[in-house]
Design a protein around this motif. Structure first.
Motif, PDB file in Angstrom:
ATOM      1  N   ARG A  22     -28.251 -22.886  28.133  1.00 36.53           N
ATOM      2  CA  ARG A  22     -28.440 -21.441  28.256  1.00 36.53           C
ATOM      3  C   ARG A  22     -27.466 -20.794  29.234  1.00 36.53           C
TER       4      ARG A  22
ATOM      5  N   ASP B   6     -28.108 -16.980  28.695  1.00 35.84           N
ATOM      6  CA  ASP B   6     -28.460 -16.577  27.332  1.00 35.84           C
ATOM      7  C   ASP B   6     -29.971 -16.596  27.231  1.00 35.84           C
ATOM      8  N   TYR B   7     -30.571 -15.412  27.133  1.00 37.03           N
ATOM      9  CA  TYR B   7     -32.028 -15.333  27.111  1.00 37.03           C
ATOM     10  C   TYR B   7     -32.577 -15.103  25.700  1.00 37.03           C
TER      11      TYR B   7
ATOM     12  N   THR C  52     -32.032 -26.175  32.234  1.00 34.94           N
ATOM     13  CA  THR C  52     -30.919 -25.805  31.367  1.00 34.94           C
ATOM     14  C   THR C  52     -29.636 -26.394  31.915  1.00 34.94           C
TER      15      THR C  52
ATOM     16  N   LEU D 115     -36.952 -17.693  26.560  1.00 33.77           N
ATOM     17  CA  LEU D 115     -36.249 -18.820  27.177  1.00 33.77           C
ATOM     18  C   LEU D 115     -36.939 -20.157  26.902  1.00 33.77           C
TER      19      LEU D 115
END
Length: 158
Positions: free
Chosen positions: A78, A89-90, A152, A63
């Motif tokens: 993300r 979304d990693y 994010t 991340l």
């Protein structure tokens, strides 16, 4: 902060065991969406505190989270939100981490473009921890340098 030697994100078998909680910090000047990522500790025969901490470090590296004692880095878009379902979304090529159903206020805030502060703690935290235990765990983890974070926002395109 020492990152593991591998830069690949953990697989879905690890990430499915990760816990995430969302909330909103409100001040007179702004509202900030938040996400706390922890792991409840060993639950499978193959899991140890050490393997969990390694998986959390790999997740943090994927991340691109920064040390908790520094200004949080912006880690890009993300968050994914669709039909009231949120995911993070990693960095895995095929999978994302689903987020337990956030409040409608949290969803509205991030969908409008507000930043979301992601905070990840390496050391396991039991799912049964109450607010006082969670606060103590976070303070202890922060003092030991075991907290990382980043900022994010919702990715507009999938």
């Amino acid at each position: 902060m020492t990152m593991p030697s591998t830069s690949s994100p953990p697989g879905p078998g690890f990430v499915i065991g990760v816990a995430a909680a969302t909330g909103i910090r409100r001040t007179p000047a702004y509202a900030l969406a938040r996400m706390l990522i922890t792991h409840p500790g060993p639950r499978r025969d193959s899991e140890t505190v050490e393997s969990i901490e390694d998986g959390m470090r790999r997740l943090a590296a994927a991340l691109r989270l920064g040390p908790g004692h520094e200004e949080p880095p912006v880690i890009g878009g993300r968050l994914l939100v669709r039909h009231g379902i949120a995911a993070l979304d990693y960095g895995h090529a095929e999978y994302v981490m689903t987020v337990p159903p956030p409040s409608p206020d949290w969803l509205t805030l991030v969908e409008r473009g507000a930043a979301c502060r992601v905070c990840l703690v390496f050391a396991p935290l039991a799912l049964t921890a109450d607010q006082a235990e969670t606060d103590a765990h976070l303070r202890d983890s922060f003092e030991r340098g075991s907290v990382v974070w980043g900022t994010t926002y919702v990715r507009r395109r999938f």
